[in-house]
Design an enzyme around this catalytic site. Sequence first.
Site, PDB file in Angstrom:
ATOM      1  N   CYS A  91       0.429  96.358 -48.369  1.00  0.00           N
ATOM      2  CA  CYS A  91       1.121  95.119 -48.008  1.00  0.00           C
ATOM      3  C   CYS A  91       2.636  95.319 -48.186  1.00  0.00           C
ATOM      4  CB  CYS A  91       0.622  93.974 -48.896  1.00  0.00           C
ATOM      5  SG  CYS A  91       1.412  92.409 -48.478  1.00  0.00           S
ATOM      6  N   CYS A 127       5.413  91.137 -54.263  1.00  0.00           N
ATOM      7  CA  CYS A 127       4.890  90.290 -55.348  1.00  0.00           C
ATOM      8  C   CYS A 127       4.617  91.168 -56.587  1.00  0.00           C
ATOM      9  CB  CYS A 127       3.614  89.591 -54.899  1.00  0.00           C
ATOM     10  SG  CYS A 127       3.763  88.887 -53.227  1.00  0.00           S
ATOM     11  N   CYS A 134       1.064  92.125 -57.911  1.00  0.00           N
ATOM     12  CA  CYS A 134      -0.026  92.443 -56.979  1.00  0.00           C
ATOM     13  C   CYS A 134      -0.301  93.936 -56.809  1.00  0.00           C
ATOM     14  CB  CYS A 134       0.264  91.819 -55.624  1.00  0.00           C
ATOM     15  SG  CYS A 134      -1.142  92.025 -54.497  1.00  0.00           S
ATOM     16  N   CYS A 141     -14.768  83.291 -49.233  1.00  0.00           N
ATOM     17  CA  CYS A 141     -13.319  83.342 -49.072  1.00  0.00           C
ATOM     18  C   CYS A 141     -12.887  84.765 -48.709  1.00  0.00           C
ATOM     19  CB  CYS A 141     -12.676  82.893 -50.382  1.00  0.00           C
ATOM     20  SG  CYS A 141     -10.885  82.935 -50.302  1.00  0.00           S
ATOM     21  N   CYS A 169     -13.276  80.063 -46.196  1.00  0.00           N
ATOM     22  CA  CYS A 169     -11.897  80.003 -46.668  1.00  0.00           C
ATOM     23  C   CYS A 169     -11.239  81.329 -46.312  1.00  0.00           C
ATOM     24  CB  CYS A 169     -11.885  79.800 -48.186  1.00  0.00           C
ATOM     25  SG  CYS A 169     -10.211  79.820 -48.875  1.00  0.00           S
ATOM     26  N   CYS A 218      -6.107  75.045 -50.082  1.00  0.00           N
ATOM     27  CA  CYS A 218      -6.386  75.637 -51.390  1.00  0.00           C
ATOM     28  C   CYS A 218      -5.062  76.251 -51.837  1.00  0.00           C
ATOM     29  CB  CYS A 218      -7.473  76.707 -51.246  1.00  0.00           C
ATOM     30  SG  CYS A 218      -7.737  77.674 -52.749  1.00  0.00           S
ATOM     31  N   ARG A 223      -9.878  75.528 -59.899  1.00  0.00           N
ATOM     32  CA  ARG A 223     -10.662  76.767 -60.041  1.00  0.00           C
ATOM     33  C   ARG A 223     -10.146  77.645 -61.171  1.00  0.00           C
ATOM     34  NH1 ARG A 223     -10.437  78.962 -55.136  1.00  0.00           N
ATOM     35  NH2 ARG A 223     -11.988  77.443 -54.517  1.00  0.00           N
TER      36      ARG A 223
HETATM   37  N1  SAM Z   1      -1.506  88.360 -48.870  1.00  0.00           N
HETATM   38  C1  SAM Z   1      -1.856  87.009 -48.902  1.00  0.00           C
HETATM   39  C2  SAM Z   1      -0.880  86.169 -49.694  1.00  0.00           C
HETATM   40  O1  SAM Z   1      -0.245  86.669 -50.587  1.00  0.00           O
HETATM   41  O2  SAM Z   1      -0.793  84.979 -49.391  1.00  0.00           O
HETATM   42  C3  SAM Z   1      -3.278  86.750 -49.380  1.00  0.00           C
HETATM   43  C4  SAM Z   1      -3.844  87.567 -50.515  1.00  0.00           C
HETATM   44  S1  SAM Z   1      -3.019  87.424 -52.083  1.00  0.00           S
HETATM   45  C5  SAM Z   1      -3.745  88.746 -52.994  1.00  0.00           C
HETATM   46  C6  SAM Z   1      -3.706  85.934 -52.784  1.00  0.00           C
HETATM   47  C7  SAM Z   1      -3.271  85.501 -54.144  1.00  0.00           C
HETATM   48  O3  SAM Z   1      -3.907  86.277 -55.143  1.00  0.00           O
HETATM   49  C8  SAM Z   1      -1.815  85.593 -54.499  1.00  0.00           C
HETATM   50  O4  SAM Z   1      -1.047  84.569 -53.986  1.00  0.00           O
HETATM   51  C9  SAM Z   1      -1.868  85.510 -56.025  1.00  0.00           C
HETATM   52  O5  SAM Z   1      -1.758  84.160 -56.433  1.00  0.00           O
HETATM   53  C10 SAM Z   1      -3.246  86.058 -56.358  1.00  0.00           C
HETATM   54  N2  SAM Z   1      -3.137  87.333 -57.099  1.00  0.00           N
HETATM   55  C11 SAM Z   1      -2.811  88.544 -56.583  1.00  0.00           C
HETATM   56  N3  SAM Z   1      -2.751  89.485 -57.533  1.00  0.00           N
HETATM   57  C12 SAM Z   1      -3.045  88.865 -58.701  1.00  0.00           C
HETATM   58  C13 SAM Z   1      -3.126  89.309 -60.062  1.00  0.00           C
HETATM   59  N4  SAM Z   1      -2.873  90.573 -60.407  1.00  0.00           N
HETATM   60  N5  SAM Z   1      -3.473  88.419 -61.000  1.00  0.00           N
HETATM   61  C14 SAM Z   1      -3.713  87.126 -60.663  1.00  0.00           C
HETATM   62  N6  SAM Z   1      -3.651  86.656 -59.402  1.00  0.00           N
HETATM   63  C15 SAM Z   1      -3.306  87.500 -58.431  1.00  0.00           C
HETATM   64  C1  DTB Z   2      -6.527  83.061 -55.693  1.00  0.00           C
HETATM   65  O1  DTB Z   2      -5.839  82.117 -56.120  1.00  0.00           O
HETATM   66  N1  DTB Z   2      -6.977  84.069 -56.431  1.00  0.00           N
HETATM   67  C2  DTB Z   2      -7.733  84.994 -55.638  1.00  0.00           C
HETATM   68  C3  DTB Z   2      -7.772  84.305 -54.250  1.00  0.00           C
HETATM   69  N2  DTB Z   2      -6.919  83.167 -54.435  1.00  0.00           N
HETATM   70  C4  DTB Z   2      -7.478  85.053 -53.039  1.00  0.00           C
HETATM   71  C5  DTB Z   2      -7.199  86.387 -55.676  1.00  0.00           C
HETATM   72  C6  DTB Z   2      -7.104  86.967 -57.065  1.00  0.00           C
HETATM   73  C7  DTB Z   2      -6.672  88.369 -56.934  1.00  0.00           C
HETATM   74  C8  DTB Z   2      -6.672  89.097 -58.242  1.00  0.00           C
HETATM   75  C9  DTB Z   2      -6.227  90.514 -58.087  1.00  0.00           C
HETATM   76  C10 DTB Z   2      -7.103  91.353 -57.208  1.00  0.00           C
HETATM   77  O2  DTB Z   2      -8.362  91.359 -57.371  1.00  0.00           O
HETATM   78  O3  DTB Z   2      -6.569  92.085 -56.354  1.00  0.00           O
HETATM   79 FE1  SF4 Z   3       0.851  91.166 -50.238  1.00  0.00          FE
HETATM   80 FE2  SF4 Z   3      -0.259  90.967 -52.616  1.00  0.00          FE
HETATM   81 FE3  SF4 Z   3       1.917  89.565 -52.088  1.00  0.00          FE
HETATM   82 FE4  SF4 Z   3      -0.412  88.927 -50.856  1.00  0.00          FE
HETATM   83  S1  SF4 Z   3       0.043  88.779 -53.050  1.00  0.00           S
HETATM   84  S2  SF4 Z   3       1.591  89.089 -49.930  1.00  0.00           S
HETATM   85  S3  SF4 Z   3      -1.326  90.967 -50.683  1.00  0.00           S
HETATM   86  S4  SF4 Z   3       1.774  91.807 -52.168  1.00  0.00           S
END
Ligand code: SAM
Ligand code: DTB
Ligand code: SF4
Length: 352
Positions: free
Chosen positions: A59, A63, A66, A103, A134, A194, A266
């Site tokens: 990606c 973030c 992430c 989802c 979702c 959501c 959630r």
């Molecule tokens: N790329 C898209 C976005 O960012 O909108 C969708 C997938 S993204 C992984 C969805 C959400 O997962 C993020 O907005 C964040 O709130 C959550 N998330 C990602 N990595 C995480 C982590 N290490 N711990 C907790 N929540 C996480």
């Molecule tokens: C949300 O609030 N938490 C989920 C879902 N929406 C997409 C994602 C959590 C991701 C945690 C890190 C991972 O497994 O990559």
């Molecule tokens: Fe990309 Fe992760 Fe950020 Fe979603 S949360 S936009 S997957 S870097």
Amino acid sequence: MPASSKTAIRQDWTRDEVLAMFNQPFNDLLFQAQVVHRQYFDPNEVQLSTLLSIKTGACPEDCKYCPQSSRYDTGLEKEKLMAVEQVIKEARAAKATGATRFCMGAAWRSPKDKDLPYVAEMVREVKSLGMETCMTLGMLKEGQAQMLADAGLDYYNHNLDTSPEYYGEIITTRTYEDRLDTLGNVRKAGMKVCAGGIVGMGEGEKDRAGLLMQLANLPQQPESVPINMLVKVAGTPLEQQEDLDPFEFIRTIAVARIMMPKSHVRLSAGREEMNDQMQALAFMAGANSIFYCEKLLTTPNPKANKDMELLERLGIKPESYRVDRDSEEEEEVLHQAMAEAETGHLFYNAAK
Ligand code: SAM
Ligand code: DTB
Ligand code: SF4
């Protein structure tokens, strides 16, 4: 209980009010959250959503939390957009273990127009299994949101992640305003929202209050509010982040419950690190939904049988499909799906 005696939905919360709520004695806060929770929900029901990563890693966004950002070396194997058949296979398996919502998440900044017919097909197919759908695909333009809504997508997940003030410490490649615009486009297209965030990223209580204020003061409150505890992934900039006091996490759930009485709150990422007592406290504070799958998107989550065991010990039953569907036909499909799910070996119905 007559509707008039229910706590009213407020969308004019001030930071001082929210901080005062956070700062109450723990037991007073939990009591208040339970009272509100019981006005709108069966306190012994939890909704089960299964997550699937349909496009993993690489990606372009930054973030800091992430594992899927291409900017950090987390050792994650990247994967292209999953074939529709594979998605259906996973959704069937999720339904058999008792999940009611599926989802699908993609590591995109935003979907490309060429990807949309494929994801729309995923929505149609998963829906035809009788599950709620979702998706979380990043930022959406108006037309893209409409295409997903037309395919029958029930919910779109897009998190605000933290307060507007702390946001710049965590993400620089998209703005808070971009996120609010996407939520507006999702609503305009008629889908359910959501939206939630992550705690434990080094933010202060005022930021947790600021996040909840943003969510609760939206023109319409999100139907679903995921509260994630940061999963500290090796290689991400937040890998060494200090642990948040667990009671502060529970307080965040309780305040979310009080501010958004009609929303499903959630208990999201981070459960793998929580013991049973902590999860029980989160349910007591008003959490009534979980991610029910061995893997979140890329990181581990408790196994289905472990979750069922915990729910059973607490006398909590999985929430069944709601019957306020708009067509009899759809209702019939859902009843059928529920009956099938109940025969699945992992399904546990505390009511029986
Ligand atoms: N790329 C898209 C976005 O960012 O909108 C969708 C997938 S993204 C992984 C969805 C959400 O997962 C993020 O907005 C964040 O709130 C959550 N998330 C990602 N990595 C995480 C982590 N290490 N711990 C907790 N929540 C996480
Ligand atoms: C949300 O609030 N938490 C989920 C879902 N929406 C997409 C994602 C959590 C991701 C945690 C890190 C991972 O497994 O990559
Ligand atoms: Fe990309 Fe992760 Fe950020 Fe979603 S949360 S936009 S997957 S870097």
